[in-house]
Design an enzyme around this catalytic site. Structure first.
Site, PDB file in Angstrom:
ATOM      1  N   GLY A  10      33.111  -9.192  -6.528  1.00 51.56           N
ATOM      2  CA  GLY A  10      33.975  -9.781  -5.903  1.00 51.56           C
ATOM      3  C   GLY A  10      33.436 -10.853  -5.032  1.00 51.56           C
ATOM      4  O   GLY A  10      33.846 -11.141  -3.816  1.00 51.56           O
ATOM      5  N   VAL A  62      35.712  -3.623 -11.243  1.00 57.82           N
ATOM      6  CA  VAL A  62      34.715  -2.672 -11.090  1.00 57.82           C
ATOM      7  C   VAL A  62      35.369  -1.150 -11.148  1.00 57.82           C
ATOM      8  O   VAL A  62      34.531  -0.170 -11.178  1.00 57.82           O
ATOM      9  CB  VAL A  62      34.360  -2.641  -9.566  1.00 57.82           C
ATOM     10  N   TYR A 161      42.496   3.586   3.005  1.00 57.77           N
ATOM     11  CA  TYR A 161      41.188   2.558   3.011  1.00 57.77           C
ATOM     12  C   TYR A 161      40.064   3.123   4.034  1.00 57.77           C
ATOM     13  O   TYR A 161      39.031   3.091   3.797  1.00 57.77           O
ATOM     14  CB  TYR A 161      41.834   1.213   3.750  1.00 57.77           C
ATOM     15  N   LYS A 165      36.042   4.036   2.534  1.00 62.62           N
ATOM     16  CA  LYS A 165      35.175   3.388   3.233  1.00 62.62           C
ATOM     17  C   LYS A 165      34.057   4.285   3.659  1.00 62.62           C
ATOM     18  O   LYS A 165      32.924   3.975   3.790  1.00 62.62           O
ATOM     19  CB  LYS A 165      35.580   2.308   4.365  1.00 62.62           C
ATOM     20  N   ILE A 194      36.919 -10.077   9.836  1.00 66.48           N
ATOM     21  CA  ILE A 194      36.384 -11.281   9.059  1.00 66.48           C
ATOM     22  C   ILE A 194      37.463 -11.955   8.440  1.00 66.48           C
ATOM     23  O   ILE A 194      38.160 -11.589   7.918  1.00 66.48           O
ATOM     24  CB  ILE A 194      35.390 -10.836   7.861  1.00 66.48           C
TER      25      ILE A 194
HETATM   26  N1  LIG Z   1      37.722  -9.159   5.825  1.00 62.75           N
HETATM   27  C1  LIG Z   1      37.488  -8.204   6.204  1.00 62.75           C
HETATM   28  O1  LIG Z   1      37.988  -8.285   7.616  1.00 62.75           O
HETATM   29  C2  LIG Z   1      36.818  -7.162   6.009  1.00 62.75           C
HETATM   30  C3  LIG Z   1      35.978  -6.222   7.084  1.00 62.75           C
HETATM   31  C4  LIG Z   1      35.339  -5.329   6.682  1.00 62.75           C
HETATM   32  C5  LIG Z   1      35.107  -4.973   5.256  1.00 62.75           C
HETATM   33  N2  LIG Z   1      35.637  -5.964   4.496  1.00 62.75           N
HETATM   34  C6  LIG Z   1      35.304  -5.585   2.858  1.00 62.75           C
HETATM   35  O2  LIG Z   1      34.550  -6.567   2.411  1.00 62.75           O
HETATM   36  C7  LIG Z   1      34.704  -6.778   1.033  1.00 62.75           C
HETATM   37  C8  LIG Z   1      35.465  -8.053   0.696  1.00 62.75           C
HETATM   38  O3  LIG Z   1      36.331  -8.456   1.314  1.00 62.75           O
HETATM   39  P1  LIG Z   1      37.056  -9.680   1.513  1.00 62.75           P
HETATM   40  O4  LIG Z   1      38.007  -9.773   2.914  1.00 62.75           O
HETATM   41  O5  LIG Z   1      36.378 -10.762   1.139  1.00 62.75           O
HETATM   42  O6  LIG Z   1      38.404  -9.554   0.485  1.00 62.75           O
HETATM   43  P2  LIG Z   1      39.455 -10.806  -0.200  1.00 62.75           P
HETATM   44  O7  LIG Z   1      39.123 -12.127   0.331  1.00 62.75           O
HETATM   45  O8  LIG Z   1      40.609 -10.234  -0.885  1.00 62.75           O
HETATM   46  O9  LIG Z   1      38.527 -11.121  -1.698  1.00 62.75           O
HETATM   47  C9  LIG Z   1      38.384  -9.986  -2.511  1.00 62.75           C
HETATM   48  C10 LIG Z   1      37.298 -10.126  -3.483  1.00 62.75           C
HETATM   49  O10 LIG Z   1      37.230  -8.934  -4.484  1.00 62.75           O
HETATM   50  C11 LIG Z   1      37.737  -9.010  -5.729  1.00 62.75           C
HETATM   51  N3  LIG Z   1      38.083  -7.832  -6.508  1.00 62.75           N
HETATM   52  C12 LIG Z   1      39.215  -7.482  -6.075  1.00 62.75           C
HETATM   53  N4  LIG Z   1      39.629  -6.334  -6.616  1.00 62.75           N
HETATM   54  C13 LIG Z   1      38.459  -6.162  -7.633  1.00 62.75           C
HETATM   55  C14 LIG Z   1      38.171  -5.393  -8.803  1.00 62.75           C
HETATM   56  N5  LIG Z   1      38.997  -4.384  -9.234  1.00 62.75           N
HETATM   57  N6  LIG Z   1      36.887  -5.627  -9.480  1.00 62.75           N
HETATM   58  C15 LIG Z   1      36.260  -6.707  -9.268  1.00 62.75           C
HETATM   59  N7  LIG Z   1      36.445  -7.534  -8.379  1.00 62.75           N
HETATM   60  C16 LIG Z   1      37.537  -7.333  -7.432  1.00 62.75           C
HETATM   61  C17 LIG Z   1      38.406 -10.412  -5.644  1.00 62.75           C
HETATM   62  O11 LIG Z   1      38.508 -10.831  -7.200  1.00 62.75           O
HETATM   63  P3  LIG Z   1      39.523 -12.136  -7.511  1.00 62.75           P
HETATM   64  O12 LIG Z   1      39.178 -13.362  -6.716  1.00 62.75           O
HETATM   65  O13 LIG Z   1      39.470 -12.271  -8.916  1.00 62.75           O
HETATM   66  O14 LIG Z   1      40.850 -11.435  -7.267  1.00 62.75           O
HETATM   67  C18 LIG Z   1      37.684 -10.958  -4.547  1.00 62.75           C
HETATM   68  O15 LIG Z   1      36.481 -11.890  -5.071  1.00 62.75           O
HETATM   69  C19 LIG Z   1      35.679  -5.562   0.647  1.00 62.75           C
HETATM   70  O16 LIG Z   1      35.236  -4.669   0.329  1.00 62.75           O
HETATM   71  C20 LIG Z   1      36.437  -5.360   2.295  1.00 62.75           C
HETATM   72  O17 LIG Z   1      36.891  -3.924   2.182  1.00 62.75           O
HETATM   73  C21 LIG Z   1      36.381  -6.928   4.761  1.00 62.75           C
END
Ligand SMILES: NC(=O)c1ccc[n+]([C@@H]2O[C@H](COP(=O)([O-])OP(=O)(O)OC[C@H]3O[C@@H](n4cnc5c(N)ncnc54)[C@H](OP(=O)(O)O)[C@@H]3O)[C@@H](O)[C@H]2O)c1
Length: 260
Positions: A10, A62, A161, A165, A194
């Protein structure tokens, strides 16, 4: 630092992209995995190159066993070695539904992408790392899992979720214990709120909670940035924590502090 190799799942957008760029700043070669957004992945690769690294993009869901095997095979073919796996790819529920109404479809989707996928990808990556000679620091590899404050924070409009996690946090402990004597350290990074596409839809809510409420939900009163998480992964890639495994790093502006 010798050019280390990393697979970041991702990594086309958001936190994963921030991690890839920070790894590039440390001179790493990065495999930028994505699910469907090839354009965003291409942009991430350009940023990685501009930051002094190198790498390639690799599509792969994944949640798919076939895709996981293909992604690892491609990384090994192109890099010859995998020094760091970052399990970052993850999704939020499409609809935030109350715990009493939430459906199985959402549960199954989150379970497959956020927990089952990383579990079996880590299994494959660990088997690859175990075949590798230890590097100059004595490591065969390193594994980082991106969890969330949802590991311990009950949000009743996205119970699925939170549950997966929490499972990912346990996965960190399991692999840390299993691989500790094999030269593979495993870490959990626990981001808070984030600014990414994932939180774009709830921006107003969190602006209020972080910036405008009298006290704010985070002692450090700003949104987190992908770079904040990226810098922590970079420190791990640079072996700043060689005697730590199964360790949890809170990257949350102090959200986890209990305050009175
Ligand atoms: N944002 C927050 O506040 C926050 C806080 C705590 C934890 N997190 C965790 O941090 C991680 C990244 O979050 P983010 O906020 O950066 O999310 P995001 O901006 O929505 O980006 C998600 C990424 O994951 C990829 N993805 C989605 N489904 C996938 C799959 N089945 N196989 C491979 N890649 C996949 C997407 O690829 P495409 O571009 O091709 O769609 C994209 O690169 C996640 O695990 C999330 O739970 C986020």
């Amino acid at each position: 630092m010798a050019s280390k190799t990393a697979l970041v799942t991702g990594a086309s957008r958001g936190i994963g992209r921030g991690i890839a760029i920070e790894l590039a700043r440390a001179g790493c070669r990065v495999a930028i995995n994505y699910a469907g957004n090839a354009q965003a992945a291409g942009e991430a690769l350009a940023l990685v190159k501009a930051a002094g690294g190198d790498g390639f993009t690799v599509q792969g869901d994944v949640a798919s066993a076939e895709d996981r095997a293909r992604v690892i095979a491609e990384v090994v073919e192109k890099f010859g070695r995998l020094d760091l796996l970052v399990n970052n790819a993850g999704v939020a529920p499409n609809v935030r539904a109350d715990l009493l109404e939430a459906g199985e479809e959402s549960f199954d989707r989150l379970y497959a992408i956020n927990l089952k996928g990383p579990y079996f990808l880590t299994q494959l990556a660990a088997k690859q790392m175990l075949q590798q000679e230890p590097d100059a620091e004595g490591f065969r590899g390193r594994i980082v899992n991106i969890t969330s404050i949802s590991v311990y924070t009950a949000s009743i409009n996205r119970g699925d979720y939170c549950m997966v996690k929490a499972g990912l946090a346990m996965m960190t402990k399991l692999f840390a214990e299993r691989l500790a004597n094999d030269g593979i350290n495993v870490y959990e990074l626990r981001p808070g709120v984030i600014a990414t596409d994932m939180t774009g839809g709830v921006k107003e809510k969190y602006d209020k909670l972080i910036l405008h409420d009298e006290r704010g939900i985070t002692p450090i009163r700003r949104w987190g940035k992908p770079e904040d998480v990226g810098r922590a992964v970079r420190a791990i890639a640079e072996d700043r924590f060689p005697f730590s495994t199964g360790a949890v790093f809170d990257i949350d502006g102090g959200f986890h502090l209990q305050r009175l």
